[in-house]
Structures are given as C-alpha cells and as structure tokens.
Scaffold this active site. Sequence first.
Site, PDB file in Angstrom:
ATOM      1  CE1 TYR A 183     -25.631   8.743  17.912  1.00  0.00           C
ATOM      2  CE2 TYR A 183     -23.477   9.599  17.614  1.00  0.00           C
ATOM      3  CZ  TYR A 183     -24.754   9.554  17.206  1.00  0.00           C
ATOM      4  OH  TYR A 183     -25.114   9.831  15.820  1.00  0.00           O
ATOM      5  CG  LEU A 220     -18.102   4.306   3.974  1.00  0.00           C
ATOM      6  CD1 LEU A 220     -16.949   3.909   4.582  1.00  0.00           C
ATOM      7  CD2 LEU A 220     -17.892   4.384   2.365  1.00  0.00           C
ATOM      8  NE  ARG A 249     -26.980   2.603   9.448  1.00  0.00           N
ATOM      9  CZ  ARG A 249     -27.664   3.579   8.406  1.00  0.00           C
ATOM     10  NH1 ARG A 249     -27.535   3.471   7.176  1.00  0.00           N
ATOM     11  NH2 ARG A 249     -28.123   4.474   9.057  1.00  0.00           N
ATOM     12  N   GLY A 250     -21.060   0.452   6.302  1.00  0.00           N
ATOM     13  CA  GLY A 250     -19.950  -0.559   5.820  1.00  0.00           C
ATOM     14  C   GLY A 250     -20.417  -1.606   4.606  1.00  0.00           C
TER      15      GLY A 250
END
Length: 336
Positions: free
Chosen positions: A61, A211, A213-214
């Site tokens: 990451y 979620l 990714r929103g």
Amino acid sequence: MTETQMQTSRLGRTGPTVGRIGFGAMGLSGVYGPADETESVAAIHAALDSGAGLIDTGDFYGSGHNEMLVGRAIADRPREEVTLSVKFGGMLGPDISWQGMDTRPAAVKNFLSYSLRRLGVDYIDIYRPARLDPAVPIEDTVGAIAEMVDAGYVRHIGLSEVGAETLRRAAAVHPIADLQIEYSLFSRGIEAEILPTCRELGIGITAYGVLSRGLLSDSLRGRDGAGLSDSRAGSPRFQGENLSANLKLVDTLAALARERDVTTAQLAVAWVLGRGNDIVPLVGTRSARRWAESIAAAAISLTPAEQTAIAAAVPAAAVNGSRYPEPLMATLDSER
C-alpha cells in the site's frame, strides 16, 4: 463509543480477540485520493481509542508508505493494544501497476523483515499473502509463515481472497486465524461455499469492502461518477450505466436507513455485523469524525427478519459490474 463499550470478537478458533469493527488503513495512502497525514494518524488513534484494536495494512500500500504511517501512529501506544494485520506479496511497478504475486518461502521472510522495520515492531499479529500465488503451492507459503510463527516474528496466519479448497489445504499445514475477503450487500459471493468452509474449519472472516468502496453510502448519490479521479474510476461498478443502476439500489438502501434514522453507510455496516460474530468488518476512513460515524453501526441491532428484508431490497444479483477490473479479477482464487 469508548474502549469499554465496543464489543469484541475472536478471529476464528485460534486467532486474537479484536473489536467488532477493525480499521482498514489502505485509503490513507492515496488509493481514494490525497490524505492528510496528520488527520490520518488522528483517525488511527480514534480507532484505537474506540477499542477497535485491529489495524489492517499491506506492505505494498503506497509502496511502503502505509506501513510507515501506521508505524508512526502506533509508536506511542502499548504494543499489546494493537493487533496488526499485514498483507504481503503484491508486487507493483513504479507506475503502481500490478506485477503479480511472490509468495516463495524466501520472499515471505524478505517481505516480513521490511514490514517489521517499517512498522517499528518486533512481531506482526496476523501475516497473510495478499492473493494466492499460482506459481507457489499454498502449503509452501503457509509453511514459511509457520516458521516465522515459531521464531516469534508472527503470531497468527491469515489468508486473503482464496477459495474453499485453498482454505482446506492451508489449514492442514497450520491453523488459520482468519480469511480477509470482500463481503457486503453488493458482494455476497462468499455465502455459498467459502463462508460455510470457514465456519467448518474455525476460521474467522475480516470483511473488507463493506461499503463497496463508498458506493454503499451517501457520498456518490446523485452523481454520475465523471468526477472520480482515484482508483475507483477504473472499477466496473463505478462506470456509466453500471453506476447509474447501482446507485438506484443505494437509493433503496438509503430509504431503509432513513426509516431507522441512521446513515446509509451505518446500515450497510450493521448488515455485515449481523451476519455473525465471526465476521469483523474493516472500515476505512481518513478522518476521526468519519470513524466515529462508522462505528456507531455497532449499536444498530437488526433482527433476522430485518436482515433478510434488507438483503431482498438490495439484491446482490442486481448489482452491475464486477468487483475489480478483469485483469485483477483473474487474480482472485475466491472467484474460481
């Protein structure tokens, strides 16, 4: 919600005990746009103060940035208050392009040594390959991590995005604490075979993407997705007609959330929480305020009938687009 208020779950039969909601740190390294480092550290501190305990990161990451950020955030905290979950093996090019996996035993130990240094710790609580390496038998990879468990550098072994057969092969080598895999109202593929296998073997679930990714929030409602400039712009679910169809489903969920006087995101997280105490949702946020909003979902109690009604109102079969672009979908053992 204070540390004493957050309930806990044990990850599988052999894993650590953590808060009912864990903190996903990936978004703090530019995946969903720029993140302020001071605010990011404050978000991690808020998670720890709430009793979350579990902080999930990956050595790739931000090409190491995420681990260094997490390391700074936990430096002044008692080590036993933090449960570090680290994914390894993902290889990235200088342009952040996916270059595949490397989980050879020698690579396992190499990646681990860098993670320990970047995080500033003597051991990692849960260490897991980010994906199945098709060139390396899972037995070899798990065996190498088991050696690091014996040496004291790792406490527990986890897996990520693997299927039922791989779970069985891995568990025959060493106890597996948890499987990290996407699970949400929009992504329910684990329910048919993977989740029952985990429960049979005593393997917990840390659910990411709760979620979507929103999508399963109010942040994109009323938008066409044209303004997305982060990694989601390349995701099939966020493109054109797919996004329009998916947002209609989100509108349905939002209406159900209004009936309970909660946010759309809180209801989406509560639905995952209600699927079982062996499932720990990972929530990613770049602010302490958003974290407080998210974990309020832990106080939402859904009856089995309500769980079923929500699932029926937002049918997974109606979701348009795959979880990842096709090249990355091909890397998921869990989808085979």
